[in-house]
Design an enzyme around this catalytic site. Sequence first.
Site, PDB file in Angstrom:
ATOM      1  CB  CYS A 284      -0.957   0.095   1.278  1.00  0.00           C
ATOM      2  SG  CYS A 284       0.020   0.027   2.641  1.00  0.00           S
TER       3      CYS A 284
ATOM      4  CG  ASP B  90       0.915 -28.665  50.613  1.00  0.00           C
ATOM      5  OD1 ASP B  90       1.598 -28.159  50.097  1.00  0.00           O
ATOM      6  OD2 ASP B  90      -0.441 -28.431  50.404  1.00  0.00           O
TER       7      ASP B  90
ATOM      8  CE  LYS C 272      -4.325 -54.193  57.084  1.00  0.00           C
ATOM      9  NZ  LYS C 272      -5.155 -55.418  56.672  1.00  0.00           N
TER      10      LYS C 272
ATOM     11  CG  PHE D 288       0.525 -26.615  36.931  1.00  0.00           C
ATOM     12  CD1 PHE D 288      -0.898 -26.757  36.118  1.00  0.00           C
ATOM     13  CD2 PHE D 288       1.412 -26.395  36.105  1.00  0.00           C
ATOM     14  CE1 PHE D 288      -0.814 -26.976  34.564  1.00  0.00           C
ATOM     15  CE2 PHE D 288       1.656 -26.728  34.764  1.00  0.00           C
ATOM     16  CZ  PHE D 288       0.429 -27.130  34.182  1.00  0.00           C
TER      17      PHE D 288
ATOM     18  CE  LYS E 250      -2.928 -15.900  52.038  1.00  0.00           C
ATOM     19  NZ  LYS E 250      -2.502 -16.094  53.554  1.00  0.00           N
TER      20      LYS E 250
END
Length: 372
Positions: free
Chosen positions: A157, A262, A272, A307, A316
């Site tokens: 152009c 965690d 057991k 993630f 946070k």
Amino acid sequence: MLKYKKILLQVTGSIAAFKAVALCSKLVQLGYEVEVILSEGAQEFVGAASFEGFTRKKVHSSLYESGKMMAHIDLERWADAILLYPASANTIAKLAHGESNTLICALFLAHEFKKPYFIAPAMNQAMIAHPAVIDNLSKLQSYGVQILHSKDGYLACGETGAGRLIEPEEIITLLEKKNPDSKKILITSGGTSEPIDPVRSITNFSTGETGFQLAEKLKREGHDVKLIRSKNNTTVEFTEMVKNELQNHSYDYLIHAAAIADYRVDHAAMNKLKSNGPIQLNLIPNEKVIKKVRDWSQNKKMKLISFKLTANSEMKLDEYDSDWIIHNELKDVHQEKHIGTIYNKDRLPAFQFQTKTELNQLIQNIVEGNAL
């Protein structure tokens, strides 16, 4: 050995369409098998005769061509790679909005993203910068399309700026190289498991499938990918594997998708536990792997993508040192959907995704530096 042997070249209405003729010639000379689709607009700029002369094949144009009513399926399945070159603003908009009234549009809807789909835009500098065009390209990119961004330069152009179609030689380089943006990537996935006794454990619902699918996609695109997938590993075991890998190899990216526990039981029972009454467990916190990976990394410039899954709670963002954070709410993640947000280094929402396919493509775009 050509990476892609069979190329479907789609040409749309642009004054830059003459470059598609040169590209077709070069592809055939190099041994590629080429099929060509010309849009109605493209035929105003270039004719079918040149393409037929190079390919020795009939050029496709109509969705309703006699004897070729399934061309939009057959051509898509035939090709190793699909190229829209040049791509006009009109065709880009049609594809982004799922229209199906042309052969090129119908073929795009039949595309399963098991093979590359490249789009090379060409238009005026004001058009390429228009929000509508940017949104349409971003949407196509999130589907899995690879955008071959236009260059700055002199435009037909008479103006100067972005919008200039990339040259045929650049397309050849892209097709023949394994991956011009190849990165070395470490991906962690799966959930860790903390023993209570020899037969019981505390774990989570993570299967590691997201990390596995992402690793497969990035491998297909030519990246050097190592996947560490937890299968009933304790956090201590899994942490040691990640630490050793980062200390002994240099990675450009760590994509940390693993769901690391965690907490762990303070003292797991040696035998057991009897199931004849209540028991009390004392849980102690595990080491936060995400806070250690940069210290372990051999490459101190390594980029970190992490993630974060939350359950109706505020995330946070300032607790993370990640370059990108991929956030999901538990209610938005299941078989039917996978909705979330990707936050950038400034902790601003950069991208939204609705499916795993969109998420994986956005991660690929980030890794390759093509994120819009």
